[in-house]
Design a protein around this motif. Structure first.
Motif, PDB file in Angstrom:
ATOM      1  N   ASP A   1       0.822  -1.096   0.178  1.00  0.00           N
ATOM      2  CA  ASP A   1       0.068  -0.120   0.074  1.00  0.00           C
ATOM      3  C   ASP A   1       0.790   1.281  -0.008  1.00  0.00           C
ATOM      4  O   ASP A   1       0.251   2.382  -0.401  1.00  0.00           O
ATOM      5  CB  ASP A   1      -0.707  -0.023   1.115  1.00  0.00           C
ATOM      6  CG  ASP A   1      -1.934  -1.087   1.215  1.00  0.00           C
ATOM      7  OD1 ASP A   1      -2.290  -1.611   0.266  1.00  0.00           O
ATOM      8  OD2 ASP A   1      -2.660  -1.217   2.306  1.00  0.00           O
ATOM      9  N   VAL A   2       2.163   1.094   0.451  1.00  0.00           N
ATOM     10  CA  VAL A   2       2.956   2.421   0.724  1.00  0.00           C
ATOM     11  C   VAL A   2       3.863   2.411  -0.509  1.00  0.00           C
ATOM     12  O   VAL A   2       4.166   3.466  -0.933  1.00  0.00           O
ATOM     13  CB  VAL A   2       3.880   2.161   1.811  1.00  0.00           C
ATOM     14  CG1 VAL A   2       4.861   3.330   2.180  1.00  0.00           C
ATOM     15  CG2 VAL A   2       3.054   2.010   3.266  1.00  0.00           C
ATOM     16  N   CYS A   3       3.915   1.349  -1.288  1.00  0.00           N
ATOM     17  CA  CYS A   3       4.942   1.381  -2.442  1.00  0.00           C
ATOM     18  C   CYS A   3       3.944   1.968  -3.766  1.00  0.00           C
ATOM     19  O   CYS A   3       3.196   1.555  -4.364  1.00  0.00           O
ATOM     20  CB  CYS A   3       5.318   0.027  -3.029  1.00  0.00           C
ATOM     21  SG  CYS A   3       6.594  -0.533  -1.849  1.00  0.00           S
ATOM     22  N   THR A   4       4.832   3.092  -4.200  1.00  0.00           N
ATOM     23  CA  THR A   4       4.251   3.495  -5.791  1.00  0.00           C
ATOM     24  C   THR A   4       5.055   3.134  -6.685  1.00  0.00           C
ATOM     25  O   THR A   4       6.391   2.908  -6.272  1.00  0.00           O
ATOM     26  CB  THR A   4       4.323   5.017  -5.787  1.00  0.00           C
ATOM     27  OG1 THR A   4       3.525   5.798  -4.549  1.00  0.00           O
ATOM     28  CG2 THR A   4       3.855   5.947  -6.939  1.00  0.00           C
ATOM     29  N   PRO A   5       4.453   2.608  -7.622  1.00  0.00           N
ATOM     30  CA  PRO A   5       5.422   1.726  -8.730  1.00  0.00           C
ATOM     31  C   PRO A   5       6.385   2.966  -9.072  1.00  0.00           C
ATOM     32  O   PRO A   5       5.972   3.995  -9.508  1.00  0.00           O
ATOM     33  CB  PRO A   5       4.498   1.512  -9.951  1.00  0.00           C
ATOM     34  CG  PRO A   5       3.111   1.417  -9.278  1.00  0.00           C
ATOM     35  CD  PRO A   5       3.112   2.300  -7.902  1.00  0.00           C
ATOM     36  N   GLY A   6       7.551   2.368  -8.983  1.00  0.00           N
ATOM     37  CA  GLY A   6       8.783   3.511  -9.459  1.00  0.00           C
ATOM     38  C   GLY A   6       9.067   4.728  -8.725  1.00  0.00           C
ATOM     39  O   GLY A   6       9.815   5.667  -8.766  1.00  0.00           O
ATOM     40  N   GLY A   7       8.420   4.458  -7.394  1.00  0.00           N
ATOM     41  CA  GLY A   7       8.464   5.731  -6.387  1.00  0.00           C
ATOM     42  C   GLY A   7       9.518   5.436  -5.320  1.00  0.00           C
ATOM     43  O   GLY A   7      10.619   4.571  -5.368  1.00  0.00           O
ATOM     44  N   THR A   8       9.638   6.323  -4.331  1.00  0.00           N
ATOM     45  CA  THR A   8      10.586   6.282  -3.274  1.00  0.00           C
ATOM     46  C   THR A   8      10.591   4.873  -2.552  1.00  0.00           C
ATOM     47  O   THR A   8      11.856   4.354  -2.251  1.00  0.00           O
ATOM     48  CB  THR A   8      10.628   7.405  -2.540  1.00  0.00           C
ATOM     49  OG1 THR A   8       8.959   7.160  -1.570  1.00  0.00           O
ATOM     50  CG2 THR A   8      10.473   8.778  -3.035  1.00  0.00           C
ATOM     51  N   THR A   9       9.854   4.453  -1.991  1.00  0.00           N
ATOM     52  CA  THR A   9       9.812   3.258  -1.003  1.00  0.00           C
ATOM     53  C   THR A   9      10.270   2.081  -1.827  1.00  0.00           C
ATOM     54  O   THR A   9      11.220   1.273  -1.092  1.00  0.00           O
ATOM     55  CB  THR A   9       8.152   2.944  -0.603  1.00  0.00           C
ATOM     56  OG1 THR A   9       7.550   4.090  -0.419  1.00  0.00           O
ATOM     57  CG2 THR A   9       8.064   2.077   0.340  1.00  0.00           C
ATOM     58  N   ILE A  10       9.898   1.659  -3.096  1.00  0.00           N
ATOM     59  CA  ILE A  10      10.733   0.337  -3.323  1.00  0.00           C
ATOM     60  C   ILE A  10      12.011   0.808  -3.778  1.00  0.00           C
ATOM     61  O   ILE A  10      12.836  -0.517  -3.612  1.00  0.00           O
ATOM     62  CB  ILE A  10       9.861   0.220  -4.860  1.00  0.00           C
ATOM     63  CG1 ILE A  10      10.103  -1.335  -5.490  1.00  0.00           C
ATOM     64  CG2 ILE A  10      10.006   1.087  -5.926  1.00  0.00           C
ATOM     65  CD1 ILE A  10       9.475  -2.390  -4.133  1.00  0.00           C
ATOM     66  N   TYR A  11      12.400   1.884  -3.869  1.00  0.00           N
ATOM     67  CA  TYR A  11      13.911   2.013  -3.927  1.00  0.00           C
ATOM     68  C   TYR A  11      14.620   1.769  -2.872  1.00  0.00           C
ATOM     69  O   TYR A  11      15.536   1.113  -2.555  1.00  0.00           O
ATOM     70  CB  TYR A  11      14.407   3.303  -4.649  1.00  0.00           C
ATOM     71  CG  TYR A  11      14.423   3.506  -6.295  1.00  0.00           C
ATOM     72  CD1 TYR A  11      15.592   3.507  -6.579  1.00  0.00           C
ATOM     73  CD2 TYR A  11      13.339   3.638  -6.853  1.00  0.00           C
ATOM     74  CE1 TYR A  11      15.524   3.642  -8.095  1.00  0.00           C
ATOM     75  CE2 TYR A  11      13.102   3.776  -8.036  1.00  0.00           C
ATOM     76  CZ  TYR A  11      14.357   3.830  -8.803  1.00  0.00           C
ATOM     77  OH  TYR A  11      14.498   3.756 -10.100  1.00  0.00           O
ATOM     78  N   GLY A  12      14.053   2.370  -1.503  1.00  0.00           N
ATOM     79  CA  GLY A  12      14.360   2.169  -0.498  1.00  0.00           C
ATOM     80  C   GLY A  12      14.295   0.487   0.154  1.00  0.00           C
ATOM     81  O   GLY A  12      15.232  -0.090   0.573  1.00  0.00           O
ATOM     82  N   LEU A  13      13.367   0.011  -0.178  1.00  0.00           N
ATOM     83  CA  LEU A  13      13.014  -1.589   0.257  1.00  0.00           C
ATOM     84  C   LEU A  13      14.218  -2.464  -0.610  1.00  0.00           C
ATOM     85  O   LEU A  13      14.571  -3.358  -0.024  1.00  0.00           O
ATOM     86  CB  LEU A  13      11.530  -1.894  -0.187  1.00  0.00           C
ATOM     87  CG  LEU A  13      10.310  -1.482   0.701  1.00  0.00           C
ATOM     88  CD1 LEU A  13       9.142  -1.835   0.008  1.00  0.00           C
ATOM     89  CD2 LEU A  13      10.613  -2.132   2.157  1.00  0.00           C
ATOM     90  N   HIS A  14      14.483  -1.956  -1.691  1.00  0.00           N
ATOM     91  CA  HIS A  14      15.164  -2.540  -2.646  1.00  0.00           C
ATOM     92  C   HIS A  14      16.725  -2.692  -1.726  1.00  0.00           C
ATOM     93  O   HIS A  14      17.515  -3.846  -1.838  1.00  0.00           O
ATOM     94  CB  HIS A  14      15.542  -2.142  -4.098  1.00  0.00           C
ATOM     95  CG  HIS A  14      16.443  -2.957  -4.783  1.00  0.00           C
ATOM     96  ND1 HIS A  14      17.037  -2.603  -5.972  1.00  0.00           N
ATOM     97  CD2 HIS A  14      16.852  -4.302  -4.804  1.00  0.00           C
ATOM     98  CE1 HIS A  14      17.650  -3.321  -6.723  1.00  0.00           C
ATOM     99  NE2 HIS A  14      17.571  -4.591  -6.033  1.00  0.00           N
ATOM    100  N   THR A  15      17.078  -1.397  -1.423  1.00  0.00           N
ATOM    101  CA  THR A  15      18.460  -1.279  -0.602  1.00  0.00           C
ATOM    102  C   THR A  15      18.255  -2.070   0.556  1.00  0.00           C
ATOM    103  O   THR A  15      19.366  -2.797   1.052  1.00  0.00           O
ATOM    104  CB  THR A  15      18.591   0.038  -0.056  1.00  0.00           C
ATOM    105  OG1 THR A  15      18.502   0.925  -1.391  1.00  0.00           O
ATOM    106  CG2 THR A  15      19.971   0.305   0.581  1.00  0.00           C
TER     107      THR A  15
END
Ligand SMILES: NC(=O)C1=CN([C@@H]2O[C@H](COP(=O)(O)OP(=O)(O)OC[C@H]3O[C@@H](n4cnc5c(N)ncnc54)[C@H](OP(=O)(O)O)[C@@H]3O)[C@@H](O)[C@H]2O)C=CC1
Ligand SMILES: O=C(O)[C@@H]1CCC=N1
Length: 333
Positions: free
Chosen positions: A292-306
């Motif tokens: 619910d927090v992750c926008t596709p291509g947004g900030t959260t998924i970048y952080g989660l990937h890290t």
């Protein structure tokens, strides 16, 4: 088949009640009937633990503690304080609690709550209906051998010591003693603890119900088999510290990016609190909320990937595993 007592479903947890006087019986029974939140249930599936509202009600338990019950704590440390503070937000009165410790170092904060203190463990045991043993695990044999001659069969002895098994507790106490092993966690102090208990051979369902009634304002209280206690120790007793480490790291990340430290810590704690409440109260799986927090291509998924690259998931699982193993190891000593 596991016996599970769910004493305080999340849905009711936010309704704080003022402390009641001993003879407010009528209002209390109405509230009990209204909320019906304290019951003993027999559940086939462990998954029922996550439901907070159980399944098939077998015995309805008294929701409130008997206001006449005398409660003792052996040990005046952080966990004893957390439980005592949680209890006082229910209908347990400070005059009915007594705490012992060898020094006065930790006794002041109990006295500030109106709780009486002593340096005598036997005084605590002799005057209590329910005794919490809240010393470090390696001191449990010493303390129980000291107080054992004063333990009576009607008393309930509750140990919160990590790793100390029911078998050892029963061996150290007089035959047929009523023993319960409880693993709380520190947020009891703000009524948001997660507590799991297992009953010894002579502890009846009613004894578990008495414990639940005392702890009902400490947070979520669950009964389960003893084998789960060490796991709960790793996940929740110790897990609180893992969450603090995460909060600290969140704040340090923000400081690194230029935010003032005090503000960063304040926002980090609110973030952890908000995420926790939403997780608990929504009943959603954490993966759903994360999505619910992750926008596709947004900030959260970048952080989660890290985070995933850093192995955070495996690290946390291993932390629960090693803390559980340590609790098991303490029990083998
Ligand atoms: N802290 C936590 O988050 C959790 C702790 N636990 C368990 O709770 C228990 C207590 O831990 P915690 O509260 O953190 O420990 P603390 O070190 O904060 O407190 C220990 C207390 O034991 C007292 N004490 C030492 N020797 C004796 C004795 N012979 N007789 C009576 N009291 C004695 C100390 O006295 P003094 O004040 O004089 O130093 C102190 O008050 C442990 O077994 C732990 O495994 C379980 C879950 C979570
Ligand atoms: O660290 C410990 O041993 C205790 C038990 C769970 C939390 N604190």
């Amino acid at each position: 088949m596991h016996q599970i007592a769910v004493c305080k479903p999340a849905i009711y947890r936010r309704r704080r009640r003022r402390r009641r006087r001993p003879n407010e019986g009528d209002r209390r029974s109405t509230e009990i009937a209204e909320s019906a939140c304290c019951f003993q249930a027999i559940c086939d599936e462990p998954f029922a633990l996550t439901q907070h509202r159980c399944v098939s009600t077998q015995i309805k338990m008294d929701q409130y503690a008997d206001p006449q019950l005398k409660i003792g704590f052996i040990g005046a440390g952080n966990m004893a304080f957390g439980i005592a503070k949680g209890m006082l937000s229910g209908n347990v009165l400070p005059i009915n609690i007594k705490v012992s410790a060898p020094s006065s170092t930790n006794q002041g904060r109990f006295q500030e709550l109106g709780i009486s203190v002593t340096h005598s463990n036997t005084e605590v045991v002799s005057g209590s209906d329910v005794v919490f043993v809240a010393v470090k695990p390696h001191l449990v044999p010493l303390v129980l051998s000291e107080v054992s001659p004063h333990v009576q069969q009607k008393q309930i002895i509750v140990s919160v010591a990590a790793g100390v098994t029911l078998a050892l507790l029963e061996e150290l106490l007089p035959e047929n003693s009523i023993v319960i092993r409880l693993m709380p966690n520190l947020p009891c102090v703000v009524q948001e603890g997660a507590l799991l208990f297992a009953r010894g051979a002579n502890a009846k369902q009613e004894d578990g119900a008495v414990l639940c009634s005392l702890l009902r304002c400490c947070g979520l209280v669950v009964e389960g088999p003893e084998a789960w206690i060490d796991i709960h120790t790793g996940m929740s007793g110790s897990g609180v510290a893992f969450v603090y480490l995460f909060a600290e790291a969140l704040a340090e990340g923000a400081v690194k990016m230029g935010m003032p430290s005090a503000l960063a810590h304040s926002i980090a704690s609110q973030t952890v609190l908000g995420a926790g409440r939403l997780l608990r109260d929504s009943g959603k799986h954490p993966a759903q909320l994360r999505s619910d927090v992750c926008t596709p291509g947004g900030t959260t998924i970048y952080g989660l990937h890290t985070l995933e690259q850093g192995g955070v998931r495996a690290s946390v699982m291993s932390a629960v595993e090693s803390a559980t193993e340590k609790a098991r190891e303490l029990g083998r000593k």
